[in-house]
Write a protein that holds these residues in place. Structure first.
Motif, short mmCIF file in Angstrom:
data_model
loop_
_atom_site.label_atom_id
_atom_site.label_comp_id
_atom_site.label_asym_id
_atom_site.label_seq_id
_atom_site.Cartn_x
_atom_site.Cartn_y
_atom_site.Cartn_z
N LEU A 1 0.83 -1.19 0.00
CA LEU A 1 0.00 0.00 0.00
C LEU A 1 0.87 1.24 0.00
N LEU A 2 0.27 2.37 -0.36
CA LEU A 2 0.92 3.67 -0.17
C LEU A 2 0.76 4.02 1.30
N ARG A 3 1.87 4.30 1.97
CA ARG A 3 1.82 4.47 3.42
C ARG A 3 0.84 5.57 3.82
N THR A 4 0.07 5.31 4.87
CA THR A 4 -0.94 6.25 5.34
C THR A 4 -0.38 7.24 6.36
N HIS A 5 0.82 7.02 6.83
CA HIS A 5 1.50 7.91 7.77
C HIS A 5 2.99 7.59 7.69
N THR A 6 3.82 8.39 8.35
CA THR A 6 5.26 8.10 8.34
C THR A 6 5.68 7.23 9.52
N SER A 7 4.69 6.70 10.25
CA SER A 7 5.00 5.83 11.38
C SER A 7 5.79 4.58 11.00
N PRO A 8 5.61 4.00 9.78
CA PRO A 8 6.46 2.86 9.43
C PRO A 8 7.96 3.18 9.48
N VAL A 9 8.31 4.45 9.29
CA VAL A 9 9.72 4.84 9.40
C VAL A 9 10.18 4.70 10.85
N GLN A 10 9.29 4.99 11.80
CA GLN A 10 9.62 4.77 13.21
C GLN A 10 9.88 3.29 13.46
N VAL A 11 9.04 2.44 12.88
CA VAL A 11 9.23 0.99 13.02
C VAL A 11 10.60 0.59 12.48
N ARG A 12 10.93 1.07 11.30
CA ARG A 12 12.22 0.73 10.71
C ARG A 12 13.38 1.23 11.57
N PRO B 1 10.12 12.94 8.32
CA PRO B 1 9.31 13.72 7.40
C PRO B 1 9.12 12.99 6.08
N GLY B 2 8.00 13.25 5.40
CA GLY B 2 7.82 12.63 4.10
C GLY B 2 6.39 12.66 3.62
N ARG B 3 6.18 12.10 2.42
CA ARG B 3 4.86 12.05 1.81
C ARG B 3 4.03 10.91 2.39
N THR B 4 2.73 11.14 2.50
CA THR B 4 1.79 10.11 2.94
C THR B 4 0.55 10.18 2.06
N TYR B 5 -0.28 9.11 2.10
CA TYR B 5 -1.38 8.99 1.14
C TYR B 5 -2.64 8.44 1.81
N ARG B 6 -3.77 9.11 1.57
CA ARG B 6 -5.06 8.62 2.06
C ARG B 6 -6.15 9.02 1.07
N CYS B 7 -7.23 8.26 1.03
CA CYS B 7 -8.35 8.53 0.12
C CYS B 7 -9.18 9.67 0.71
N ASP B 8 -8.74 10.90 0.51
CA ASP B 8 -9.40 12.05 1.12
C ASP B 8 -9.07 13.28 0.29
N SER B 9 -10.06 14.12 0.01
CA SER B 9 -9.79 15.32 -0.79
C SER B 9 -10.85 16.39 -0.53
N ASP B 10 -10.42 17.53 0.02
CA ASP B 10 -11.26 18.71 0.16
C ASP B 10 -10.33 19.90 0.41
N GLN B 11 -10.87 21.01 0.95
CA GLN B 11 -10.07 22.22 1.10
C GLN B 11 -8.89 22.03 2.05
#
Length: 361
Positions: A172-183, A197-207
């Protein structure tokens, strides 16, 4: 003789009328080329008697020399005219102001600027930067972070999942950067002090939400870390980032699968005049979430919760940029509008520093 004189006059007229070097070359080939009119006369000398060849040859050579001389003069004149036109077109007005160099014209995107500011602030506190892939495994993104199997984030309508592989596992496209903490916990020995810091992805879009956005999370793990340390770090971070002498924080109980206890953090602010100011006023604004790392997360990452404890926090970088620099719509961050970037962007050589003020011009 009359025919040769007429031919010479015609060729010289064509030479004088040639408007450019290409036209002049056409005239030269037509007259002096292998199949040109003057060359044809010279070729016919072989059929004449010796006396005729002597007299006619002299006349034809005079025509040839006259045409060649005229062509040479016309070519020189055309070159000079072309040079004068080029110089006139490339004339430099030394009274005009100097143009800005490329390094001055370019602009740093507000997201990149805020990332640099975060790096400067937390580096001063002894944190290093940890990074990880945007495409993650379910194990690192959810399981090791104590997400239960029926958590909504594991559903397709909340998360961008890929098709299952040959073993039935979905990345999946990571939903938060918490997996980096795990690593970080899997590869580093405590004490651990990192920001992610980094990019994250969720099915959400508005202002105020976009399918791709940016987060920064922090993690501290050692034998004696506690909530007092977390509170101090957050206070110092917010004071430095918003460039204010003091901040007042309010911690409210909350729930996150990967922390226990979990808290939402509000910062005191003023909303007068439609502008948010920190360090003053009587309003509160929710700014981030935090908590002590859940013992299950520590166990999942090979750390003994009886020996180690830690705390973590997370905040949206895009939201920080909106709050600090007065950006009204999150979607404009990703529209690639150069006019917007010229207005809100930062000069590339003005690096953020704590000593000079992070956003000092």
């Amino acid at each position: 003789m009359t025919d040769i004189s007429a031919l010479q006059a015609s060729i010289l007229a064509d030479v004088a009328a040639a408007a450019d070097e290409a036209s002049l070359e056409t005239v030269r080939v037509g007259a002096l080329g292998k199949k040109g009119s003057v060359s044809a006369l010279l070729a016919g000398l072989g059929k004449m008697s010796p006396d005729e060849r002597k007299s006619e040859g002299a006349k034809i050579n005079l025509v040839k020399d006259a045409v060649a001389g005229a062509i040479a003069q016309r070519r020189a004149a055309l070159k000079e005219t072309a040079l004068e036109a080029r110089l006139a077109g490339e004339r430099l007005d030394v009274t005009l102001p100097a143009r800005e160099q490329g390094a001055s014209l370019g602009r740093v995107h507000p997201i990149s600027q805020v990332m640099d500011e975060l790096a400067a602030i937390f580096a001063d506190m002894g944190f290093s930067i940890a990074e990880g892939p945007d495409i993650e495994t379910d194990d690192y993104n959810f399981t090791k972070l104590n997400f239960p199997p029926d958590h909504p984030a594991r559903e397709m309508h909340d998360t961008f999942f890929f098709e299952p592989d040959a073993h039935g596992r979905r990345k999946l496209l990571r939903t938060h950067t918490s997996p980096v903490q795990v690593r970080a916990m899997l590869t580093k020995a405590p004490p651990i002090r990192v920001i992610c810091p980094g990019r994250t992805y969720r099915c959400d879009s508005d202002q105020t939400h976009t399918p791709m956005f940016h987060q920064v999370e922090g993690l501290v793990v050692d034998r004696s870390s506690h909530l007092g340390h977390l509170k101090w770090i957050l206070e110092e971070f917010l004071k430095a980032f918003f460039e204010t002498k003091s901040v007042s924080l309010r911690f409210r109980p909350s729930y996150f699968p990967f922390t226990e206890p979990s808290m939402e953090v509000d910062v005191r602010c003023s909303r007068k005049g439609g502008e948010i100011r920190f360090g003053e006023g009587d309003d509160w604004l929710e700014i981030l979430g935090c908590g002590m790392v859940h013992p299950n997360v520590l166990r999942n990452c090979g750390l003994d919760p009886a020996e180690y404890q830690g705390f973590a926090w997370g905040v949206g970088i895009d939201r920080l940029a909106m709050l600090k620099y007065g950006l009204p719509d999150l979607r404009a961050f990703f529209e690639a509008d150069v006019r917007w970037l010229r207005h809100y962007g930062f000069r590339p050589l003005d690096f953020p520093t704590l000593a000079g003020g992070l956003s000092a011009p």
